[in-house]
Design an enzyme around this catalytic site. Structure first.
Site, short mmCIF file in Angstrom:
data_model
loop_
_atom_site.label_atom_id
_atom_site.label_comp_id
_atom_site.label_asym_id
_atom_site.label_seq_id
_atom_site.Cartn_x
_atom_site.Cartn_y
_atom_site.Cartn_z
N GLY A 152 0.79 -1.06 -0.05
CA GLY A 152 -0.04 0.00 -0.04
C GLY A 152 0.83 1.37 0.00
O GLY A 152 1.81 0.97 0.47
N CYS A 153 0.56 2.50 -0.59
CA CYS A 153 0.95 3.50 -0.80
C CYS A 153 1.42 4.00 0.56
O CYS A 153 2.71 4.38 0.69
CB CYS A 153 0.56 4.46 -1.63
SG CYS A 153 -1.30 5.05 -1.25
N ASN A 154 0.62 4.23 1.23
CA ASN A 154 0.83 4.59 2.69
C ASN A 154 1.69 4.00 3.37
O ASN A 154 2.95 4.49 4.26
CB ASN A 154 -0.26 5.02 3.43
CG ASN A 154 -1.38 6.12 2.97
OD1 ASN A 154 -1.12 7.11 2.85
ND2 ASN A 154 -2.74 5.42 2.88
N VAL A 155 1.58 2.57 3.44
CA VAL A 155 2.50 1.74 4.10
C VAL A 155 3.99 2.00 3.69
O VAL A 155 4.81 1.68 4.50
CB VAL A 155 1.90 0.25 3.70
CG1 VAL A 155 2.85 -0.68 4.21
CG2 VAL A 155 0.48 -0.07 4.19
#
Lengths: 357, 357, 357, 357
Positions: A156-159
């Protein structure tokens, strides 16, 4: 090596699908095969993704196992929950790369708790720079796990932003992995093309808004999983994303307490954890002291830029990480992992140069 | 009461000075007197603040005690460090309101540590909603301290957002005032009109950037001072502002640990601290459950909007607060405090309605 | 005069309805009555228009003649084509103000050609500053036509910007009303809350796009109508709006050829047409020579700012006009016209001061 | 052909210099040599252009003939008026490419009238797609003039957008080249890094502003020159740029009257002029009917996207053209022209795929 890899993209009309196509269009070893879509099947790509000029005349076909067959690589850029079924129909020899969440989590319980459906299974995790602390304390990177694999779950991008910012300190034991706090400034493309009132330009321009506050965001278990991989016994993280008026980019600010073992460590000693973690990495770079990342520096590039500071008055280490959510946060990670899986140089088809200003 | 208050504004060419004039121009009890400036003295206001149409023909004069004499109120919108000297020349009977930092801090040591100069002294603090916990535990508000005063120090904009978000939990003992983390999304007008490369539109548009990371921001001692006033024995706060592409607005995300005494408190019990703190307040409002503030909701208004959530998995309370940095964060707080000091209704000349979308 | 006017707003959940409520909430002579909506009926206004704090607890009711009865004024903020039916059910003594297009055009043919439905009729036109050149050449303003009326059609936002920019030159015969060109930079709120892909923040941020190119925009016949009223025998105008990344604002650039009768006129003589047209106007102002309008100068205000220049090399007069599309372009024009119709001072409840920066 | 071209960049710390480096960094045939600067000489490039990660460690040296010697290509990214002197010191065998205005204009009178200094001379013009109508009426393109040249003047960014939009109609005689009107929406990077108040993010965010109104912009004579090259006997153009809140991009709207010879031409016949002009062009593309360009489609790419419509009611052809001002408008044009001059494929090192959304 001189080879041509034939790649299909399922879900070519969304932002993630479009971005992977933008990267693949200039990848020297790739030939773009089938482009599939759901409601847009039958249309020209140029009508949906008009910025992809080289592919404008391509026709979108239905997302079926038949249309995806006969490729070396299939990129799944589908809504969360939709990739499991189609993935099950792909030949085992095909490299399947899932940009969605379905195959990221190891824990089926985590999946069910945050996504509310049955777990599709776990694929090798497409974050080459993820630090792995073995039972014996030896440090490796996830890159080594990706060579030759035929299934990849893209993070995931935020991850990605939070993990890359925090993991060096966790792996080195410099910071406590509990009571971590992360607050992010996020561009709107992270929310996809869904037509919701709060995603309108009239609402977003000139405004900042929080969402998924209070521990509800689906990226939380994935961050915990990564920090555990990096060596944390237990992880707790308060995670709050905020939407700010830009289309792309994540600026992640994290703070974590200096561990008691390192409470007296000098700034340089703290910094060394980050220096060592990312020495030689082409796409994850610690900026020189005193220079702070901006998201513009990474626009369109596969670069993650990190900076770290110690706030002695509160005993916390603060990190700031900038990425382009659609590149290092999604499509660039996919291409980089694909390159590794196929034995190509990991940088093929990717750039480190941001489109700035 | 039907009175007319004559107000001078020193530093009328900056953003803070312009905003206080915007508000005063529609204040029913105010007559605007001298407008002073430094390098712009001699120019028409319309050449510098062209949005202030009603005052466009006014001439800026030099910032001298003579030009500021003969007014009921003098608003000082000067660079940090510049108000002490001119303030010392104002008559004691004049209501002097300092929009700058010079007179906010009680501790001269804090001043010197963060501003590096001699402390000009401490004035009554212009945050009417600041919670004050007495030695006997009785709770009052700063508003009561402002009636009749002749000197007011207007709070810092970031300080206002963070204090209003956190203080109810601190005063009620619901959260620990130590190990607090605050990360803010800030509009560019907070940086003033200074001509610096990172403040150019070309750099700011489409990008987010952090600054003053690691405990160096000058607003930190002021936040600590406020939370101590609200009842904290000791305070530690990690504070990180980020610049995001909007001209106005602060969205402050704070997290603080549930105190051990309230670790088992229900969400409703936690929420009650905020409900009680702001019940009846015209300008600080807790939003209904599930609705999160955006900065656009407060644009041009003296409103602070707050929401609170409990993240049980990490044992932290998260608050999000939105303000317009130039209104509730600066000029609106000045007008509200002026109203109180003069015995006017605190809402005179102020609005709660944001200019949205 | 000390009176209280009771005003209902039909369509209170849209941008135009919300903006008229923002203005009315601080109008000293107005009491806000029924707020109606279509699909949002039954909800609190605070759930739909959270920036309108003073009205947050108000409940939206259905848009019916019954709910709108018993008011002095009914503001119709409905989709184009929807106001005719409800207007027909309002008492003749009620002041009905239509923010939509239905009653703006005099020509039923124009209506049908551009809107494709039956014409609902023509109401007095709510642009007080519109210049009217009589058969005898005498110049008056539309303001005089509005006193005492009970029906008002509020102009289109683009129409307002273009008309105010051009009409002085047309009325004075300084420019030719044929072969006029207008290109506009428009904020996204002008497109309303409709959920369309090109209106998403992810698409609009960092980008400019044209729409309704080539003479198809529905505001064209209304501009022609206004310029004819100002004295043009025939009008032709090429009109192109462009969406740019801001929520509010219209910056209209127009060019028109110097008329042959004034081909030798000096710049000052040309400028005099604009000076004379707007002398004494509180809300339409010609800026001092050399100062060009920006939309930020007008944000939230009922101000239109105009500048004019002569390009001798091409024989054209160029005007630039800035307005807030939701205020002077919509809701502010409605309130100003309401004031005039009711015999109030036209400036009641309106400001000239923009929220800048 | 397998060659490596050694390229120096003079003025590497500005936006144009940075962008040419971004493109050259991924150009397969280029080795980047000396990077020179004025006040920033002695610094690392990473301190000035932190988005250029691959070149971050490079040191900036002074802009002298010595430092620029020994390269195959020297790109001059200097302020207007500064390139003439340094260019005179470069060896004749070196390919010198001027991104500034100094060598664009053929007419020394035009130069002096608009730039107020002595004319440095005229170099071959770096717009490969410029249409050239010969005395015999034969149509060629500027591309043919660039093979083997050793001096190239790169066009102005606004000039490129307006020329590419208009020239097919002019060359085909479909539109009159007199009484043309062009209005542009411009990103702030076009104004460079100069520290001026109206270029601050706080001023630019949420606002649109016009500048250089009334025929004063320096790009006007260059547009006239191009349209004459395309076949116009005489040219008159009203040209107005507007700054809108984006960092990059130009959206140029032009209108020109249908020529009397083609007043009765069908839409398809008009359109054919544009189809024929750009058939086979990799970087200038006429979009399918009904699809309008946005600047986001071209971000970071060397693409110009054009659309055309006929407004029969006013007898004008309207074109809309989108480019990235720093790529096709500056650095991309330089690289494309360099490729042609050196005998490389013109697309080397350039992309047609925009970074969108």
């Amino acid at each position: 090596m001189n080879m041509t890899v034939r790649v299909a993209v399922a879900g070519a009309s969304g932002y993630a699908g479009g971005e992977v196509l933008r990267l693949l269009a200039s990848h020297p070893d790739v030939e773009i095969g089938a482009l599939t879509a759901h409601s847009n099947a039958g249309q020209r790509l140029g009508a949906i993704q008009p910025h992809l000029r080289a592919l404008a005349a391509r026709e979108l076909v239905a997302t079926t196992a038949e249309n995806l067959a006969g490729h070396d690589v299939v990129v799944l850029a589908l809504p969360h929950g939709a990739s499991g079924e189609i993935a099950a129909q792909l030949d085992e020899s095909v490299l399947a790369i899932d940009l969605g969440a379905d195959h990221r989590l190891v824990s089926a319980d985590d999946w069910t708790a945050f996504y509310g459906s049955d777990h599709a299974g776990t694929w090798p995790y497409g974050m080459p720079e993820l630090l792995l602390t073995g039972h014996d304390g030896a440090l490796t990177k996830q890159r080594e796990q990706l060579a030759g694999v035929r299934r990849i779950a893209v993070p995931g991008c935020n991850v990605t932003a939070v993990t890359l910012g925090l993991q060096p300190g966790v792996a080195a034991g410099v910071v406590d992995p509990v009571d971590v706090v992360a607050v992010l400034a996020n561009g709107y493309s992270g929310a996809g093309k869904s037509l919701k009132p709060h995603l309108l330009a009239s609402e977003g321009l000139g405004s900042a808004q929080a969402y998924a506050v209070g521990g509800t965001h689906r990226h939380i278990p994935e961050i915990r999983q990564n920090l555990r991989a990096a060596g944390a016994a237990a992880v707790s993280i308060s995670f709050t994303p905020t939407l700010v008026p830009m289309s792309r980019g994540i600026l992640a600010t994290t703070t974590a307490r200096l561990s008691s073992a390192h409470a007296e460590a000098s700034d340089a000693e703290v910094r060394r954890a980050w220096e060592q973690a990312y020495a030689g990495e082409p796409f994850v770079q610690l900026l020189p002291e005193g220079q702070w990342p901006t998201t513009a520096m990474t626009l369109g590039a596969n670069t993650a830029l990190v900076q770290v500071a110690v706030d002695r008055a509160v005993g916390r280490v603060v990190t700031v990480t900038a990425i382009d959510n659609l590149v290092k946060g999604t499509a660039g990670a996919a291409v980089q992992s694909m390159n590794i899986a196929l034995g190509l140089d990991q940088t093929r088809g990717l750039t480190t140069e941001g489109v700035a200003p």
